[in-house]
Design a protein around this motif. Structure first.
Motif, PDB file in Angstrom:
ATOM      1  N   ARG A 287       0.847  -1.214   0.000  1.00 49.13           N
ATOM      2  CA  ARG A 287       0.000   0.000   0.000  1.00 49.13           C
ATOM      3  C   ARG A 287       0.877   1.257   0.000  1.00 49.13           C
ATOM      4  NH1 ARG A 287      -0.502   2.336   5.238  1.00 49.13           N
ATOM      5  NH2 ARG A 287       0.649   1.031   6.671  1.00 49.13           N
TER       6      ARG A 287
ATOM      7  N   ASP B 241      -1.101  19.173  14.450  1.00 44.74           N
ATOM      8  CA  ASP B 241      -2.314  18.639  13.817  1.00 44.74           C
ATOM      9  C   ASP B 241      -2.277  18.888  12.309  1.00 44.74           C
ATOM     10  OD1 ASP B 241      -4.879  17.942  13.039  1.00 44.74           O
ATOM     11  OD2 ASP B 241      -5.740  19.834  13.733  1.00 44.74           O
ATOM     12  N   GLY B 242      -2.094  17.847  11.550  1.00 45.54           N
ATOM     13  CA  GLY B 242      -2.225  17.895  10.093  1.00 45.54           C
ATOM     14  C   GLY B 242      -1.491  19.039   9.433  1.00 45.54           C
TER      15      GLY B 242
ATOM     16  N   ARG C 157     -11.591  10.712   9.140  1.00 49.47           N
ATOM     17  CA  ARG C 157     -10.539  11.464   9.848  1.00 49.47           C
ATOM     18  C   ARG C 157      -9.723  12.284   8.829  1.00 49.47           C
ATOM     19  NH1 ARG C 157      -7.343  11.103  14.600  1.00 49.47           N
ATOM     20  NH2 ARG C 157      -8.580   9.358  15.308  1.00 49.47           N
TER      21      ARG C 157
ATOM     22  N   VAL D 247       4.759  14.828   9.613  1.00 47.54           N
ATOM     23  CA  VAL D 247       3.919  15.485  10.627  1.00 47.54           C
ATOM     24  C   VAL D 247       3.265  14.434  11.512  1.00 47.54           C
ATOM     25  CG1 VAL D 247       1.940  17.022  10.989  1.00 47.54           C
ATOM     26  CG2 VAL D 247       3.480  17.427   9.057  1.00 47.54           C
ATOM     27  N   GLU D 248       3.332  14.667  12.817  1.00 47.57           N
ATOM     28  CA  GLU D 248       2.695  13.756  13.781  1.00 47.57           C
ATOM     29  C   GLU D 248       2.083  14.553  14.927  1.00 47.57           C
ATOM     30  OE1 GLU D 248       1.758   9.910  13.565  1.00 47.57           O
ATOM     31  OE2 GLU D 248       1.510  11.162  15.340  1.00 47.57           O
ATOM     32  N   LYS D 249       0.939  14.048  15.389  1.00 51.67           N
ATOM     33  CA  LYS D 249       0.293  14.764  16.493  1.00 51.67           C
ATOM     34  C   LYS D 249       0.427  14.012  17.817  1.00 51.67           C
ATOM     35  CE  LYS D 249      -4.101  12.696  16.813  1.00 51.67           C
ATOM     36  NZ  LYS D 249      -5.500  12.753  17.023  1.00 51.67           N
TER      37      LYS D 249
ATOM     38  N   PRO E  82       4.727   8.311  18.356  1.00 52.39           N
ATOM     39  CA  PRO E  82       5.000   8.264  16.916  1.00 52.39           C
ATOM     40  C   PRO E  82       5.909   9.399  16.446  1.00 52.39           C
ATOM     41  CG  PRO E  82       2.687   7.829  17.328  1.00 52.39           C
ATOM     42  CD  PRO E  82       3.288   8.192  18.654  1.00 52.39           C
TER      43      PRO E  82
ATOM     44  N   GLN F 157      -4.423   7.251   1.196  1.00 60.64           N
ATOM     45  CA  GLN F 157      -4.651   5.806   1.341  1.00 60.64           C
ATOM     46  C   GLN F 157      -5.425   5.573   2.637  1.00 60.64           C
ATOM     47  OE1 GLN F 157      -2.298   3.376   3.638  1.00 60.64           O
ATOM     48  NE2 GLN F 157      -4.382   2.566   3.558  1.00 60.64           N
TER      49      GLN F 157
ATOM     50  N   THR G 266       2.588  10.449  10.144  1.00 63.33           N
ATOM     51  CA  THR G 266       3.695   9.657   9.572  1.00 63.33           C
ATOM     52  C   THR G 266       4.073   8.447  10.415  1.00 63.33           C
ATOM     53  OG1 THR G 266       5.820   9.998   8.465  1.00 63.33           O
ATOM     54  CG2 THR G 266       5.605  10.953  10.671  1.00 63.33           C
ATOM     55  N   ASP G 267       3.926   8.547  11.741  1.00 66.68           N
ATOM     56  CA  ASP G 267       4.254   7.494  12.711  1.00 66.68           C
ATOM     57  C   ASP G 267       5.698   6.993  12.529  1.00 66.68           C
ATOM     58  OD1 ASP G 267       4.230   5.580  14.637  1.00 66.68           O
ATOM     59  OD2 ASP G 267       2.563   4.404  13.852  1.00 66.68           O
TER      60      ASP G 267
ATOM     61  N   ILE H 283       1.551  13.298   6.378  1.00 73.24           N
ATOM     62  CA  ILE H 283       0.753  13.682   7.548  1.00 73.24           C
ATOM     63  C   ILE H 283       0.319  12.411   8.283  1.00 73.24           C
ATOM     64  CG2 ILE H 283      -1.289  14.969   8.313  1.00 73.24           C
ATOM     65  CD1 ILE H 283       0.648  16.716   6.668  1.00 73.24           C
TER      66      ILE H 283
ATOM     67  N   CYS I  55      -1.883   8.448   4.994  1.00 72.76           N
ATOM     68  CA  CYS I  55      -2.039   6.999   4.842  1.00 72.76           C
ATOM     69  C   CYS I  55      -2.397   6.355   6.172  1.00 72.76           C
ATOM     70  CB  CYS I  55      -0.728   6.354   4.377  1.00 72.76           C
ATOM     71  SG  CYS I  55       0.013   7.153   2.968  1.00 72.76           S
ATOM     72  N   GLY I  56      -3.125   5.240   6.058  1.00 70.95           N
ATOM     73  CA  GLY I  56      -3.342   4.385   7.216  1.00 70.95           C
ATOM     74  C   GLY I  56      -4.287   4.944   8.259  1.00 70.95           C
ATOM     75  N   MET I  57      -5.199   5.813   7.850  1.00 73.83           N
ATOM     76  CA  MET I  57      -6.232   6.340   8.778  1.00 73.83           C
ATOM     77  C   MET I  57      -7.594   6.125   8.129  1.00 73.83           C
ATOM     78  SD  MET I  57      -4.866  10.136   9.471  1.00 73.83           S
ATOM     79  CE  MET I  57      -3.214  10.442   8.967  1.00 73.83           C
TER      80      MET I  57
HETATM   81  C1  LIG Z   1      -2.213   4.228  11.947  1.00 80.46           C
HETATM   82  S1  LIG Z   1      -0.959   5.433  11.873  1.00 80.46           S
HETATM   83  C2  LIG Z   1      -0.486   5.335  10.161  1.00 80.46           C
HETATM   84  C3  LIG Z   1       0.988   5.515  10.010  1.00 80.46           C
HETATM   85  C4  LIG Z   1       1.467   5.576   8.566  1.00 80.46           C
HETATM   86  N1  LIG Z   1       0.977   6.774   7.899  1.00 80.46           N
HETATM   87  C5  LIG Z   1       1.060   4.348   7.807  1.00 80.46           C
HETATM   88  O1  LIG Z   1       0.209   4.446   6.911  1.00 80.46           O
HETATM   89  O2  LIG Z   1       1.574   3.252   8.076  1.00 80.46           O
HETATM   90  C6  LIG Z   1      -1.840   6.967  11.927  1.00 80.46           C
HETATM   91  C7  LIG Z   1      -0.984   8.061  12.529  1.00 80.46           C
HETATM   92  O3  LIG Z   1      -1.599   9.301  12.227  1.00 80.46           O
HETATM   93  C8  LIG Z   1      -1.416  10.158  13.339  1.00 80.46           C
HETATM   94  N2  LIG Z   1      -2.445  11.204  13.216  1.00 80.46           N
HETATM   95  C9  LIG Z   1      -3.793  11.069  13.307  1.00 80.46           C
HETATM   96  N3  LIG Z   1      -4.403  12.256  13.150  1.00 80.46           N
HETATM   97  C10 LIG Z   1      -3.429  13.173  12.945  1.00 80.46           C
HETATM   98  C11 LIG Z   1      -3.418  14.580  12.725  1.00 80.46           C
HETATM   99  N4  LIG Z   1      -4.570  15.298  12.704  1.00 80.46           N
HETATM  100  N5  LIG Z   1      -2.241  15.197  12.555  1.00 80.46           N
HETATM  101  C12 LIG Z   1      -1.075  14.509  12.603  1.00 80.46           C
HETATM  102  N6  LIG Z   1      -1.012  13.181  12.816  1.00 80.46           N
HETATM  103  C13 LIG Z   1      -2.166  12.511  12.991  1.00 80.46           C
HETATM  104  C14 LIG Z   1      -1.587   9.230  14.533  1.00 80.46           C
HETATM  105  O4  LIG Z   1      -0.988   9.778  15.693  1.00 80.46           O
HETATM  106  C15 LIG Z   1      -0.883   7.970  14.033  1.00 80.46           C
HETATM  107  O5  LIG Z   1       0.467   7.946  14.401  1.00 80.46           O
END
Ligand SMILES: C[S@@+](CC[C@H](N)C(=O)[O-])C[C@H]1O[C@@H](n2cnc3c(N)ncnc32)[C@H](O)[C@@H]1O
Length: 223
Positions: free
Chosen positions: A15, A79-80, A101, A54-56, A60, A120, A33-34, A31, A95-97
């Protein structure tokens, strides 16, 4: 390219590889990124010159800092798109959310979004297609990738969207105009699985409603 060796190159899951192939440099923002595997890969392969991750969440955020050490990358806590300046990135990936959201993140700072977005979601892409139409982003490519689930990968460019021309709009918003046109094999697999699940449920109103959409999409695909 700073710090690149074949040994250090990371292998991305399908993915994220599909997302990476859609990102356009020179600067990408990732955004949420973890572990930062995506920006790390983009930098190591020379696909982008610079990355803003970017991480909130604190844990992560620290993971990302470690993963990107020595590379031309910056990790920002927040935040984003609130921590990005307008025009700073050429592409952004999310990705991955969940798709809802993502819509929240994209809607909060429309003026800070870059020209190109690669998204994604971990669930259905319909909310993203609807958001893009109202936000002035054209859907230029759709993929579906097999993994833990079947993941949609959508590429948008700012501009007028012609992706839905000649298709029933509601159906295409639900299932994807390019996926429907291609008769994408994973879309077929997904729709057949949905039809089986819906047919196994008591035929209450919402089940019949959903089943009608799925059957209409399958009919368009010649099933
Ligand atoms: C499940 S992880 C996905 C990590 C990576 N993007 C992937 O696809 O493998 C989702 C990450 O998004 C972060 N996140 C969620 N909402 C966010 C926001 N508004 N701004 C920055 N980070 C955010 C969470 O803290 C989490 O670490």
């Amino acid at each position: 390219m700073s710090g690149y060796t074949a040994e250090k190159a990371i292998v991305l899951e399908a993915r994220l590889l599909a997302v990476a192939a859609e990102v356009v440099g020179p600067v990408c923002a990732d955004i949420g990124t973890d572990h930062a595997r995506l920006p790390r890969y983009l930098l190591q392969t020379g696909r982008v010159e610079r990355a803003i991750a970017v991480e909130k969440s604190r844990g992560p955020f620290e993971n990302a800092r470690r993963a990107l050490l020595g590379l031309n990358a910056e990790v920002r806590f927040g935040d984003g798109f609130s921590v990005l300046r307008p025009g700073e990135a050429s592409s952004a990936s999310l990705c991955g959310m969940g798709a809802r959201r993502m819509v929240g993140i994209l809607s909060r700072h429309p003026e800070r979004l870059p020209q190109r977005l690669v998204l994604q979601p971990n669930d259905g892409a319909e909310p993203l297609r609807r958001w893009a139409l109202s936000a002035g982003y054209a859907l230029v490519r759709e993929q579906m990738v097999e993994g833990f689930w079947r993941y949609p990968v959508l590429t948008f460019e700012r501009g007028v969207c012609t992706a839905y021309a000649g298709l029933p709009l509601e159906l295409a918003l639900r299932f994807g105009p390019w996926l429907l046109r291609q008769g994408h094999p994973l879309l077929k697999t997904e729709l057949l699985a949905q039809r089986k699940r819906l047919r196994s449920l008591p035929p209450v109103e919402w089940v019949r409603f959903e089943l009608r959409w799925v059957e209409e999409a399958l009919a368009l695909l010649g099933e």
